[in-house]
Structures are given as structure tokens and as C-alpha cells.
Design an enzyme around this catalytic site. Structure first.
Site, PDB file in Angstrom:
ATOM      1  N   LYS A  45       0.850  -1.523  -0.086  1.00 35.50           N
ATOM      2  CA  LYS A  45       0.324  -0.278   0.129  1.00 35.50           C
ATOM      3  C   LYS A  45       0.958   1.132   0.088  1.00 35.50           C
ATOM      4  O   LYS A  45       1.918   0.857   0.857  1.00 35.50           O
ATOM      5  CB  LYS A  45      -1.409   0.256   1.111  1.00 35.50           C
ATOM      6  CG  LYS A  45      -2.341   0.636   1.092  1.00 35.50           C
ATOM      7  CD  LYS A  45      -2.926   0.103   0.319  1.00 35.50           C
ATOM      8  CE  LYS A  45      -4.667   0.572   0.558  1.00 35.50           C
ATOM      9  NZ  LYS A  45      -5.232   0.195  -0.649  1.00 35.50           N
ATOM     10  N   GLY A  57     -20.804   6.206   4.079  1.00 37.06           N
ATOM     11  CA  GLY A  57     -19.870   6.418   3.614  1.00 37.06           C
ATOM     12  C   GLY A  57     -20.670   5.956   1.643  1.00 37.06           C
ATOM     13  O   GLY A  57     -20.907   4.535   2.052  1.00 37.06           O
ATOM     14  N   VAL A  58     -21.463   7.237   0.526  1.00 37.15           N
ATOM     15  CA  VAL A  58     -21.852   6.469   0.061  1.00 37.15           C
ATOM     16  C   VAL A  58     -20.787   7.367  -1.303  1.00 37.15           C
ATOM     17  O   VAL A  58     -21.046   7.938  -1.900  1.00 37.15           O
ATOM     18  CB  VAL A  58     -23.624   7.125  -0.273  1.00 37.15           C
ATOM     19  CG1 VAL A  58     -24.552   5.873   0.172  1.00 37.15           C
ATOM     20  CG2 VAL A  58     -23.141   8.892   0.676  1.00 37.15           C
ATOM     21  N   GLY A  59     -19.529   6.895  -1.376  1.00 32.75           N
ATOM     22  CA  GLY A  59     -18.921   7.732  -1.725  1.00 32.75           C
ATOM     23  C   GLY A  59     -18.898   6.198  -3.325  1.00 32.75           C
ATOM     24  O   GLY A  59     -19.151   6.387  -3.911  1.00 32.75           O
ATOM     25  N   LYS A  60     -17.700   6.582  -3.728  1.00 33.03           N
ATOM     26  CA  LYS A  60     -17.298   5.893  -4.516  1.00 33.03           C
ATOM     27  C   LYS A  60     -17.414   4.081  -5.075  1.00 33.03           C
ATOM     28  O   LYS A  60     -18.066   3.600  -5.741  1.00 33.03           O
ATOM     29  CB  LYS A  60     -15.763   5.579  -5.115  1.00 33.03           C
ATOM     30  CG  LYS A  60     -15.189   6.733  -5.833  1.00 33.03           C
ATOM     31  CD  LYS A  60     -13.896   6.369  -6.593  1.00 33.03           C
ATOM     32  CE  LYS A  60     -12.547   6.266  -5.221  1.00 33.03           C
ATOM     33  NZ  LYS A  60     -10.745   6.310  -5.603  1.00 33.03           N
ATOM     34  N   VAL A  61     -17.738   3.832  -4.373  1.00 31.83           N
ATOM     35  CA  VAL A  61     -18.219   2.162  -3.335  1.00 31.83           C
ATOM     36  C   VAL A  61     -19.303   2.348  -3.345  1.00 31.83           C
ATOM     37  O   VAL A  61     -19.951   1.572  -3.048  1.00 31.83           O
ATOM     38  CB  VAL A  61     -17.037   1.590  -2.669  1.00 31.83           C
ATOM     39  CG1 VAL A  61     -17.694   0.153  -2.331  1.00 31.83           C
ATOM     40  CG2 VAL A  61     -16.030   1.511  -3.703  1.00 31.83           C
ATOM     41  N   GLY A  62     -19.880   2.668  -2.028  1.00 30.44           N
ATOM     42  CA  GLY A  62     -20.782   3.464  -1.162  1.00 30.44           C
ATOM     43  C   GLY A  62     -22.294   3.247  -1.807  1.00 30.44           C
ATOM     44  O   GLY A  62     -23.119   2.797  -1.714  1.00 30.44           O
ATOM     45  N   HIS A  63     -22.126   4.001  -2.711  1.00 30.01           N
ATOM     46  CA  HIS A  63     -23.407   3.954  -3.954  1.00 30.01           C
ATOM     47  C   HIS A  63     -23.308   3.255  -5.372  1.00 30.01           C
ATOM     48  O   HIS A  63     -25.030   3.183  -4.901  1.00 30.01           O
ATOM     49  CB  HIS A  63     -23.157   6.507  -4.927  1.00 30.01           C
ATOM     50  CG  HIS A  63     -22.831   6.478  -5.495  1.00 30.01           C
ATOM     51  ND1 HIS A  63     -21.304   5.914  -6.069  1.00 30.01           N
ATOM     52  CD2 HIS A  63     -23.170   5.668  -7.052  1.00 30.01           C
ATOM     53  CE1 HIS A  63     -20.508   5.556  -7.457  1.00 30.01           C
ATOM     54  NE2 HIS A  63     -22.457   6.013  -7.567  1.00 30.01           N
TER      55      HIS A  63
END
Length: 357
Positions: free
Chosen positions: A80, A180-186
Site C-alpha cells: 500500500k 459512506g456513499v462515495g465511490k463504492v458506497g453509492h
């Protein structure tokens, strides 16, 4: 570039500090293990309060990637990287290209990709200086945004969790809270709505809420993660930054299942046992969120979406296997997942000692 060899006794193979004063680049690359292959993991761009915080994060994330890649059945080790700073103000072509030079200098021991604060367009820039880059745009020969398969994998893990707890993978009517509804959450919200779940969301970024509500107007919204944690839910899905499950939040958690995309959801060792003692089924984060790394690994071999999706669907069966081992051994699922990953790293990694012509 400087190297930290025995980073806080964590067992990492290599920790590299990267600094380019002209562009403002300050980055740390952590390589936990190359037992199964080159260490693959994304680059996180975040305004850490201190360098020590950044180091702690990269050490934890790179170790998690080693376990994630092993459990996903990939011939990859774990690594990482973190770039210290606010991507909204610091990110530039010069900085990303300087970072790419450092990645290239590791000669393939580390392969990078997107993470929080970085996007496919950023990987295209990094790839101008390094051949060891995945998660690039289709226009640049890559697979594009890995969030699609990350969300799909979490959804498969959630279905397996439901089957283990309630006897059916059907999520229709289940109350699911997504933090969290960002790149993955939404994208995960879309799968849940299509499955007939009752979805409640929260996010610190108001535009993310607005975007999700514009697509799924029946989704409910609460003000913050603490409110969502305490809500009467069937499933809690943390999809933002890690550490959300801790000594303060676990006792008030209202859900029966925790299954989400965020990395390092457990604040410290022992939280998994606290969850088990409360009767909460925890689907280990690095198990269920492996869809993205499956995608970027497939990109290395000439990306085929249907092939990568088929591999990601297997997260359902792997999650069931983890729960079965946990029941057999009488341990929390996180311990069972670690045992399966460590077994593969040891058994398959040992084969590298056999010389081939």
C-alpha cells in the site's frame, strides 16, 4: 528515497519514504509480503495530521492487502502507499509523476492502483513514469474504476452473511445502513435497492448524499455515523474510512451483521471477539471488499469484465467458507479469515523456494 526496514516490529518486508520537495510529494510505500507475488495495493491521498499517522495507516493497509490478496486466491503479495496532503490542493501532474518514479524504482516489487483520494485519471499520470500501475482508464489500456466490482463483492459477502445468519441470502425487506456513499458506497446502495432492501445512508460529504438520493429517492438519510450505528438495522455497512468499530461503538451497535467496503474496520485486536460476544456476525472487510483488487489483477492479464465479475462472485463462497471455519474452530470470523489467508501464504509461498529453469 529512504527505507525503514524494521518498521515498529510489524513484520513488513520493506517501508519506503519518498520525498520530492519541488512538487510537494511526501509519500510512504509499505510492502508487507511478496510471498505470493508482487505486492499490489492502492495509493491513498489523505491529509494526515502527522507523519506517524500516515505510517500507521500504510502499515495496517499493506498488511491487510497481503491477507486480502491471499484470501482472494490471487498470486499477489500485499502493499500500500499513502501520499500525505490534501488532494484537493496538493495533487498535480508533477507530484503524481514524481510518485510514479518512486514506484518504478522498486522494479515491480510494488504495483499501485487507486484508493481514497486517487482516481483512474491519476493512475494514467502515474503510469507515464511507471509500468507498475493498474486501475488505469480504458482509454489508457486499463479496466477503469474498480469501485464497481468492489461494491459487487461486498454485496456477495452480505448475501452470504444473511444466509449464514438467517438461512437465506435474500436481502428483501432487510434494513441496511450504509455509512459512506462515495465511490463504492453509492454503487452498493444500488445493489441493495435492486434486492428490495430498506436502505439508510449517511455521509460527511453532502454532495454524495444528494447524488445518491437523486438516483434512489426512497433511501433514508441520517445525520451521522453514530446515529446510524445505534439504529435498529439488520446490516451495518461501513464504506468510508476505517476504525469505525471500536470500544465505544460496538456496545451500542444496533445491527446483527457488519459487512462493508471500508478497510481496517476493527479499531484494534479484540474488537472481533466483542462483536461475536454480542451476537453480531462480522464479515471481515478484506474478504468482502476484494472485488476491486480482483479487477486490477485481471487488468494485468488483459482485462475482461465478465471474467473479473465471475471471480468476484466467488466472494460469496469464500465468505461462507470463512464462517464455516469460524464455527468449526470456535473463533470469530476475522480469526478464521486470517487463518485461511496465512495458510495459503505459507503453503503456496513455500513453492517459491523450488528453483525452476
Amino acid at each position: 528515497m529512504t527505507e525503514g526496514v524494521f518498521a515498529r516490529g510489524t513484520g513488513h518486508e520493506q517501508v519506503v519514504y519518498c520525498h520530492d520537495e519541488a512538487s510537494g510529494l511526501k509519500a510512504i510505500i509499505g510492502i508487507y509480503s511478496t510471498a505470493l507475488g508482487p505486492a499490489l495495493g492502492g495509493t491513498r491521498f489523505h491529509p494526515y495530521a502527522t507523519e506517524s499517522d500516515a505510517l500507521d495507516d500504510v502499515l495496517a493497509l499493506s498488511k491487510g492487502m497481503a491477507y486480502k490478496n491471499a484470501l482472494a486466491g490471487l498470486d499477489l503479495g500485499g502493499g500500500k502507499a499513502v501520499i500525505i496532503g490534501d488532494p484537493k490542493t496538493l495533487k498535480s501532474e508533477a507530484l503524481l509523476r514524481a510518485y510514479g518514479r518512486f514506484v518504478q524504482s522498486l522494479n515491480g516489487r510494488y504495483i499501485t492502483a487507486c484508493d481514497v483520494g486517487t482516481y483512474v485519471q491519476d493512475m494514467d499520470v502515474v503510469a507515464r513514469e511507471s509500468q507498475y500501475v493498474t486501475g488505469r482508464s480504458p482509454e489508457d489500456g486499463g479496466a477503469g474504476d474498480s469501485s464497481v466490482l468492489t461494491a459487487f463483492g461486498v454485496f456477495q459477502g452480505m448475501r452470504a452473511s444473511a444466509e449464514h445468519l438467517w438461512g437465506s441470502p435474500d436481502l428483501a425487506g432487510k434494513r441496511v445502513g450504509v455509512a459512506g456513499v462515495g465511490k463504492v458506497g453509492h454503487i452498493l446502495v444500488g445493489h441493495l435497492v435492486d434486492a428490495g432492501a430498506q436502505v439508510t445512508i449517511t455521509d460527511v460529504y453532502a454532495p454524495a448524499i444528494s447524488r445518491t438520493r437523486s438516483i434512489y429517492p426512497n433511501v433514508q438519510v441520517v445525520s451521522d455515523v453514530d446515529t446510524l450505528l445505534r439504529a435498529e438495522l439488520d446490516v451495518f455497512a461501513p464504506c468510508a474510512l476505517g476504525g469505525v468499530l471500536n470500544d465505544e461503538t460496538v456496545p451500542v451497535l444496533g445491527a446483527r451483521i457488519v459487512c462493508g467496503a471500508a478497510n481496517n474496520q476493527l479499531a484494534h485486536a479484540g474488537i472481533d471477539k466483542q462483536l461475536a460476544d454480542r451476537g453480531v456476525l462480522y464479515a471481515p472487510d478484506y474478504l468482502v471488499n476484494a472485488g476491486g483488487v480482483i479487477q486490477v489483477d485481471d487488468e494485468r492479464h488483459g482485462f475482461n469484465f465478465e471474467r473479473a465479475k465471475r471471480k468476484t462472485t466467488a466472494i460469496y463462497d469464500t465468505t461462507k467458507a470463512v464462517f464455516a471455519l469460524a464455527d468449526t474452530d470456535g473463533v470469530p470470523p476475522a480469526t478464521a479469515a486470517d487463518r485461511l489467508a496465512e495458510r495459503r501464504m505459507a503453503e503456496v509461498g513455500r513453492l517459491r523456494s523450488i528453483m525452476t529453469v
